[in-house]
Structure formats: C-alpha cells, structure tokens
Design an enzyme around this catalytic site. Structure first.
Site, PDB file in Angstrom:
ATOM      1  N   THR A  11       0.822  -1.224   0.000  1.00  0.00           N
ATOM      2  CA  THR A  11       0.000   0.000   0.000  1.00  0.00           C
ATOM      3  C   THR A  11       0.854   1.271   0.000  1.00  0.00           C
ATOM      4  N   GLN A  13       4.224   3.794  -1.373  1.00  0.00           N
ATOM      5  CA  GLN A  13       4.628   4.320  -2.688  1.00  0.00           C
ATOM      6  C   GLN A  13       5.251   3.225  -3.557  1.00  0.00           C
ATOM      7  N   ARG A  34      -2.298  -3.861   6.174  1.00  0.00           N
ATOM      8  CA  ARG A  34      -2.628  -3.731   7.593  1.00  0.00           C
ATOM      9  C   ARG A  34      -4.107  -3.455   7.749  1.00  0.00           C
ATOM     10  N   GLN A  89       8.391   1.423   8.921  1.00  0.00           N
ATOM     11  CA  GLN A  89       8.131   2.774   9.414  1.00  0.00           C
ATOM     12  C   GLN A  89       9.224   3.581   8.740  1.00  0.00           C
ATOM     13  N   SER A 131      18.495   1.211   2.448  1.00  0.00           N
ATOM     14  CA  SER A 131      18.368   2.664   2.247  1.00  0.00           C
ATOM     15  C   SER A 131      19.712   3.367   2.329  1.00  0.00           C
ATOM     16  N   GLU A 133      20.191   5.898   3.816  1.00  0.00           N
ATOM     17  CA  GLU A 133      20.329   6.439   5.177  1.00  0.00           C
ATOM     18  C   GLU A 133      21.374   5.667   5.976  1.00  0.00           C
ATOM     19  N   TYR A 154      15.830   5.061  12.475  1.00  0.00           N
ATOM     20  CA  TYR A 154      15.440   4.439  11.195  1.00  0.00           C
ATOM     21  C   TYR A 154      16.663   3.835  10.508  1.00  0.00           C
ATOM     22  N   PHE A 193       6.924  13.649   3.400  1.00  0.00           N
ATOM     23  CA  PHE A 193       8.314  13.697   2.930  1.00  0.00           C
ATOM     24  C   PHE A 193       8.497  15.018   2.188  1.00  0.00           C
ATOM     25  N   PRO A 284      17.164  15.712  15.338  1.00  0.00           N
ATOM     26  CA  PRO A 284      18.226  15.714  16.352  1.00  0.00           C
ATOM     27  C   PRO A 284      19.609  15.470  15.741  1.00  0.00           C
ATOM     28  N   ALA A 285      19.653  14.663  14.677  1.00  0.00           N
ATOM     29  CA  ALA A 285      20.906  14.475  13.925  1.00  0.00           C
ATOM     30  C   ALA A 285      20.511  14.437  12.454  1.00  0.00           C
TER      31      ALA A 285
HETATM   32  P1  NAP Z   1       6.019   4.062   2.410  1.00  0.00           P
HETATM   33  O1  NAP Z   1       5.295   4.770   1.313  1.00  0.00           O
HETATM   34  O2  NAP Z   1       6.150   4.719   3.736  1.00  0.00           O
HETATM   35  O3  NAP Z   1       5.282   2.648   2.612  1.00  0.00           O
HETATM   36  C1  NAP Z   1       5.522   1.855   3.733  1.00  0.00           C
HETATM   37  C2  NAP Z   1       4.653   0.626   3.653  1.00  0.00           C
HETATM   38  O4  NAP Z   1       4.903  -0.198   4.815  1.00  0.00           O
HETATM   39  C3  NAP Z   1       3.133   0.908   3.659  1.00  0.00           C
HETATM   40  O5  NAP Z   1       2.508  -0.026   2.816  1.00  0.00           O
HETATM   41  C4  NAP Z   1       2.765   0.658   5.108  1.00  0.00           C
HETATM   42  O6  NAP Z   1       1.420   0.309   5.298  1.00  0.00           O
HETATM   43  C5  NAP Z   1       3.657  -0.545   5.394  1.00  0.00           C
HETATM   44  N1  NAP Z   1       3.827  -0.788   6.824  1.00  0.00           N
HETATM   45  C6  NAP Z   1       4.264   0.083   7.778  1.00  0.00           C
HETATM   46  N2  NAP Z   1       4.274  -0.507   8.970  1.00  0.00           N
HETATM   47  C7  NAP Z   1       3.830  -1.784   8.788  1.00  0.00           C
HETATM   48  C8  NAP Z   1       3.604  -2.883   9.649  1.00  0.00           C
HETATM   49  N3  NAP Z   1       3.816  -2.794  10.967  1.00  0.00           N
HETATM   50  N4  NAP Z   1       3.145  -4.046   9.122  1.00  0.00           N
HETATM   51  C9  NAP Z   1       2.895  -4.136   7.790  1.00  0.00           C
HETATM   52  N5  NAP Z   1       3.080  -3.117   6.930  1.00  0.00           N
HETATM   53  C10 NAP Z   1       3.543  -1.955   7.425  1.00  0.00           C
HETATM   54  O7  NAP Z   1       7.492   3.668   1.953  1.00  0.00           O
HETATM   55  P2  NAP Z   1       8.127   3.664   0.474  1.00  0.00           P
HETATM   56  O8  NAP Z   1       8.621   5.023   0.155  1.00  0.00           O
HETATM   57  O9  NAP Z   1       7.218   2.959  -0.454  1.00  0.00           O
HETATM   58  O10 NAP Z   1       9.436   2.772   0.719  1.00  0.00           O
HETATM   59  C11 NAP Z   1       9.388   1.355   0.598  1.00  0.00           C
HETATM   60  C12 NAP Z   1      10.535   0.759   1.389  1.00  0.00           C
HETATM   61  O11 NAP Z   1      11.774   1.274   0.916  1.00  0.00           O
HETATM   62  C13 NAP Z   1      10.524   1.086   2.880  1.00  0.00           C
HETATM   63  O12 NAP Z   1      11.094  -0.007   3.564  1.00  0.00           O
HETATM   64  C14 NAP Z   1      11.439   2.284   3.007  1.00  0.00           C
HETATM   65  O13 NAP Z   1      11.970   2.365   4.309  1.00  0.00           O
HETATM   66  C15 NAP Z   1      12.478   1.938   1.966  1.00  0.00           C
HETATM   67  N6  NAP Z   1      13.182   3.040   1.314  1.00  0.00           N
HETATM   68  C16 NAP Z   1      12.467   4.073   0.761  1.00  0.00           C
HETATM   69  C17 NAP Z   1      13.145   5.057   0.075  1.00  0.00           C
HETATM   70  C18 NAP Z   1      12.410   6.196  -0.588  1.00  0.00           C
HETATM   71  O14 NAP Z   1      13.065   7.175  -0.940  1.00  0.00           O
HETATM   72  N7  NAP Z   1      11.109   6.080  -0.833  1.00  0.00           N
HETATM   73  C19 NAP Z   1      14.544   4.995  -0.053  1.00  0.00           C
HETATM   74  C20 NAP Z   1      15.218   3.920   0.521  1.00  0.00           C
HETATM   75  C21 NAP Z   1      14.526   2.934   1.183  1.00  0.00           C
HETATM   76  P3  NAP Z   1       0.244   1.446   5.473  1.00  0.00           P
HETATM   77  O15 NAP Z   1      -0.064   1.919   4.073  1.00  0.00           O
HETATM   78  O16 NAP Z   1      -0.841   0.692   6.114  1.00  0.00           O
HETATM   79  O17 NAP Z   1       0.843   2.537   6.316  1.00  0.00           O
HETATM   80  O1  F7E Z   2      13.802  14.531   4.113  1.00  0.00           O
HETATM   81  C1  F7E Z   2      14.861  17.903   5.001  1.00  0.00           C
HETATM   82  C2  F7E Z   2      15.168  16.776   5.962  1.00  0.00           C
HETATM   83  O2  F7E Z   2      11.869  13.234   4.991  1.00  0.00           O
HETATM   84  C3  F7E Z   2      14.754  14.935   3.152  1.00  0.00           C
HETATM   85  C4  F7E Z   2      12.784   8.232   3.312  1.00  0.00           C
HETATM   86  O3  F7E Z   2      12.126   7.712   2.191  1.00  0.00           O
HETATM   87  O4  F7E Z   2      14.712   8.794   2.009  1.00  0.00           O
HETATM   88  C5  F7E Z   2      13.729   9.332   2.872  1.00  0.00           C
HETATM   89  O5  F7E Z   2      14.326   9.901   4.022  1.00  0.00           O
HETATM   90  C6  F7E Z   2      15.537  16.117   3.681  1.00  0.00           C
HETATM   91  C7  F7E Z   2      16.072  15.906   5.095  1.00  0.00           C
HETATM   92  O6  F7E Z   2      13.501  12.152   3.393  1.00  0.00           O
HETATM   93  C8  F7E Z   2      11.613  19.229   5.902  1.00  0.00           C
HETATM   94  O7  F7E Z   2      15.777  17.262   7.149  1.00  0.00           O
HETATM   95  C9  F7E Z   2      13.573  20.013   5.454  1.00  0.00           C
HETATM   96  O8  F7E Z   2      17.384  16.357   5.156  1.00  0.00           O
HETATM   97  O9  F7E Z   2      11.938  13.815   2.539  1.00  0.00           O
HETATM   98  P1  F7E Z   2      12.662  13.443   3.759  1.00  0.00           P
HETATM   99  P2  F7E Z   2      14.751  11.440   4.097  1.00  0.00           P
HETATM  100  O10 F7E Z   2      14.873  11.786   5.515  1.00  0.00           O
HETATM  101  O11 F7E Z   2      15.944  11.680   3.223  1.00  0.00           O
HETATM  102  C10 F7E Z   2      15.536   7.762   2.583  1.00  0.00           C
HETATM  103  C11 F7E Z   2      16.497   7.279   1.533  1.00  0.00           C
HETATM  104  C12 F7E Z   2      14.736   6.690   3.226  1.00  0.00           C
HETATM  105  O12 F7E Z   2      15.148   5.536   3.263  1.00  0.00           O
HETATM  106  C13 F7E Z   2      13.543   7.113   4.019  1.00  0.00           C
HETATM  107  O13 F7E Z   2      12.645   6.014   4.179  1.00  0.00           O
HETATM  108  O14 F7E Z   2      14.670  17.245   3.756  1.00  0.00           O
HETATM  109  N1  F7E Z   2      13.647  18.667   5.331  1.00  0.00           N
HETATM  110  N2  F7E Z   2      12.338  20.387   5.807  1.00  0.00           N
HETATM  111  C14 F7E Z   2      12.442  18.153   5.606  1.00  0.00           C
HETATM  112  N3  F7E Z   2      12.003  16.864   5.587  1.00  0.00           N
HETATM  113  C15 F7E Z   2      10.696  16.666   5.896  1.00  0.00           C
HETATM  114  N4  F7E Z   2      10.212  15.403   5.877  1.00  0.00           N
HETATM  115  N5  F7E Z   2       9.850  17.686   6.225  1.00  0.00           N
HETATM  116  C16 F7E Z   2      10.251  19.000   6.241  1.00  0.00           C
HETATM  117  O15 F7E Z   2       9.479  19.905   6.545  1.00  0.00           O
END
Ligand code: NAP
Ligand code: F7E
Length: 358
Positions: A11, A13, A34, A89, A131, A133, A154, A193, A284-285
């Site tokens: 469900t 992205q 879920r 998460q 990731s 991260e 995370y 995000f 915080p970081a």
């Molecule tokens: P997302 O949009 O936040 O989707 C997270 C998914 O996990 C949702 O389907 C959510 O369900 C499900 N989920 C959360 N907690 C759960 C639980 N306790 N049990 C079962 N399902 C649960 O994340 P995304 O951007 O598609 O990313 C996909 C994966 O790649 C994640 O592991 C993320 O950490 C990782 N990742 C993302 C990025 C990025 O830039 N997008 C980059 C690197 C890695 P609900 O819809 O019910 O909330």
């Molecule tokens: O933040 C800054 C923030 O939350 C990007 C997840 O998909 O990618 C994602 O993590 C930057 C950070 O993504 C706001 O401090 C400023 O430096 O869009 P973000 P993220 O933290 O990079 C990685 C690869 C993952 O794996 C994660 O799952 O933007 N920023 N102002 C802000 N960020 C947010 N969210 N909101 C603000 O208002």
C-alpha cells in the site's frame, strides 16, 4: 511456472508501483495489508481485482510485521517465488519519536520474514528495501564500499536489516539481496516527505487555500530519483542469477533549497515569499549529503535511471496541480511520455480533483 510475488508494504509508494509493474509483466501478486479503521489502499485501488473472478492476479492479505506468525503462515500457504520486503516505518524524523517501534517494524520485521522463509523451506528469492540512510555522514559519493554511519533510529534499523539479509544468504544459502536505494519520489510519495510536502503546498498556494509552507533544514542534499524507475531495478535484482547488494541512485544531488527553486521556479514563483522555517521539522541528527555512485548496478543489472530532480519536480507539480483541478504547465507529463512510462497510471488524481473543487 509463472512468477508469484509476495510484497510487504504494497500500500506504500514503492509497493504500489512494484505491484503495477509486476502485474503488467504477467506475475501473480500477493500483498500484505494492515487492518486500519479507514481505507489504506488508495495507491492500489485502481489495480483491484475481485478475487472471485477467474483470471484475478492481485490478492491482498491482512497481516502486520509485528505479528510474525501471520507473515509466516502466509508464506507457507502462498509459496511465492519472489518476496519483496518493503514494509517499514519509513519516516526518518518520526523514527526519533518512535525509536523502539521503528526498530521492531523496520529491523526485526525484516528478520521475521527471513526466518519465516528459512523455516518454511519455500524456495523464494528475497529482496530487502535497504536505504542510503545507512551511510549517514559518510562522505559522498556513496557506493557498496562506503562505511555505514547511521544517524537515526530508522537508519540503525536499516543497518540491522541489511546485515540480516547478508547473514541469511551466507548462513542458509538464501537468494537474498539488498537494494540500497537513495531517495525516490513520485506523485504517490507520502505527504510528509519533503518533496511531496513542497509540491502539494505549492499546488494549494496556487489554488488559494494555503499561504505558507513550514519546513526544516533547507541545506541538506539528497539524490532524488523517480520511484517507478527504482521498482524496475528491484525486479532486475531478483532476476540476477546471484544475490547482490547494490546501490541505486541517479548520481546527482540537490539541496532542499534547490528543489524549492525547481518547483516554485517552474510556475514562475519565488519560494522565499512562501517558505518559513519551523524548528519542529529539524532532526536531532541530520544527514547532510547523499549522492549515489551506482556504477556497480549499471554493470550488474543494466540499470540507468533517466529522470533527475529538476524533471521530477515538474512531474510532481503537474500531478499535484491536476489533483486540485488546476491546469498544470504539463512539462512533467511530457517528460514521462517521452521516457515511455506506459505501464503505470495515476488514477486517484481525478477523484481528488473533484473533491477539491466540489
Ligand atoms: P512508504 O510509502 O512509507 O510505505 C511503507 C509501507 O509499509 C506501507 O505499505 C505501510 O502500510 C507498510 N507498513 C508500515 N508498517 C507496517 C507494519 N507494521 N506491518 C505491515 N506493513 C507496514 O514507503 P516507500 O517510500 O514505499 O518505501 C518502501 C521501502 O523502501 C521502505 O522499507 C522504506 O523504508 C524503503 N526506502 C524508501 C526510500 C524512498 O526514498 N522512498 C529509499 C530507501 C529505502 P500502510 O499503508 O498501512 O501505512
Ligand atoms: O527529508 C529535510 C530533511 O523526509 C529529506 C525516506 O524515504 O529517504 C527518505 O528519508 C531532507 C532531510 O527524506 C523538511 O531534514 C527540510 O534532510 O523527505 P525526507 P529522508 O529523511 O531523506 C531515505 C532514503 C529513506 O530511506 C527514508 O525512508 O529534507 N527537510 N524540511 C524536511 N524533511 C521533511 N520530511 N519535512 C520538512 O518539513
């Protein structure tokens, strides 16, 4: 036998694009969803198939990563050929507020799937959503040799799931791979995000229902790509004869400020008139600068993403404007058309457009 995929996080992205891609390539797709008190399937509703109809290839199953028994019994029952572990998460700042929960879902949740797979003896390939991260403050560009220096709960959970994936491969011979993905965005990106927060706010400012957007650190740099391109890489990783750990990103990075330039500038607007800083969005970081060196992925799976942040910004602005019933400039739509993304649809947009107008 045709491929049968099991996706956790269907469900989300990435899960929604992955399901769409696999269905368009003839897979049978099973997704873990879920139980929520409201519908949480908006990103996949357009893919829904009545399971009673013959020929249905998409099936949804209730479960939760915190309930490892439900995942284990599903794996035994379904006998998938490929498992995609995407559920998490996934919000970095939220992980500082919910560190233990994030560890349980994002870290232990992955281990539970690996262990269920091992015990069931189901012969499935396993993909872990790792990731960028995990690199934290390690200097860019980051590649497969870069040390892990996680800077959030995370990221620490993702380091654990990375090594558990490697461990199950080495200890038990599983075809288990890590895709170390840098940021990837889309019109389906979660609304909190930063990219989507900006493009939604911009669309609402144009509509006249919002005047300001409050943000945190504008100096951080990210390697932002387009999510549909990344799910195709997940499939290529699963198809690779050997399990692999690969870094995936565009090799370009921009600051949040630059992303504001791309989005507001696209509509001829000056973002400084609309953006205010709110300390609650600081972390915080912080992770200052991520840029992928994805040469190994190019060689191993032939993955070469086309869309960079400047075009991505246009794609997202076009979509968020259309969702509100506004006429977008359309350059983003043209970028997608000219790059042949014909397997995905953004059908929920029309509905939100009607809602917004009416
Ligand atoms: P997302 O949009 O936040 O989707 C997270 C998914 O996990 C949702 O389907 C959510 O369900 C499900 N989920 C959360 N907690 C759960 C639980 N306790 N049990 C079962 N399902 C649960 O994340 P995304 O951007 O598609 O990313 C996909 C994966 O790649 C994640 O592991 C993320 O950490 C990782 N990742 C993302 C990025 C990025 O830039 N997008 C980059 C690197 C890695 P609900 O819809 O019910 O909330
Ligand atoms: O933040 C800054 C923030 O939350 C990007 C997840 O998909 O990618 C994602 O993590 C930057 C950070 O993504 C706001 O401090 C400023 O430096 O869009 P973000 P993220 O933290 O990079 C990685 C690869 C993952 O794996 C994660 O799952 O933007 N920023 N102002 C802000 N960020 C947010 N969210 N909101 C603000 O208002």
């Amino acid at each position: 036998m045709s491929e049968r995929a099991f996706i956790t996080g269907i469900t989300g992205q990435d899960g929604s694009y992955l399901a769409e891609y696999l269905l368009s390539h003839g897979y049978e797709v099973h997704g873990l969803i879920r139980k929520a008190s409201t519908f949480n399937t908006a990103r996949i509703d357009h893919l829904y198939q009545d399971p009673h109809e013959s020929g249905a290839r998409l099936f949804l199953h209730y479960g939760d990563l915190t309930d490892s028994t439900s995942v284990a019994s599903l794996l035994r029952q379904l006998e998938p050929t490929q498992v995609y572990s995407l559920a998490s998460q996934s919000h970095v700042r939220v992980s500082f507020e919910m560190p233990v929960y994030t560890g349980i879902v994002t870290g232990i949740g992955t281990a539970a799937i690996l262990e269920a797979l091992r015990r069931s003896e189901v012969d499935a390939r396993f993909y872990n959503a790792s990731s960028s991260e995990i690199f934290g403050q390690s200097k860019p560009p980051q590649n497969e040799e870069t040390p892990f220096r996680p800077r959030s709960p995370y990221a620490a959970a993702k380091v654990y799931s990375y090594w558990m994936t490697v461990n199950y491969r080495e200890a038990y011979g599983l075809h288990a791979s890590n895709g170390v993905l840098f940021n990837h965005e889309s019109p389906r990106r979660g609304e909190t995000f930063v990219t989507r927060k900006i493009t939604r706010a911009l669309a609402k400012i144009r509509l006249g229902t919002q005047t300001k957007v409050f943000l945190g650190n504008l100096k951080a740099k990210r390697d932002w790509g387009y999510a549909p391109e990344y799910v195709t890489a997940m499939v290529k990783i699963q198809e690779h004869p050997e399990p692999v750990d690969l870094v995936l990103g565009t090799g370009t990075s921009y600051s949040v400020e630059e992303f504001l330039d791309f989005t507001f500038g696209y509509l001829g607007m000056e973002w400084r008139e609309y953006v205010e800083i709110d300390a609650r969005y600081m972390r915080p970081a912080e992770v200052d600068h991520l840029t992928a060196d994805a040469r190994r992925a190019r060689e191993a799976i032939g993955w070469d993403p086309k869309i960079r942040a400047p075009e991505l910004a246009k794609v997202m602005v076009d979509n968020d404007m259309a969702a509100l019933g506004l006429e977008p400039p359309g350059e983003g739509f043209s970028v997608l058309q000219s790059n042949g993304f014909d397997w995905f649809k953004e059908p929920s947009l029309k509905l939100s457009g009607r809602e917004a107008k009416g």
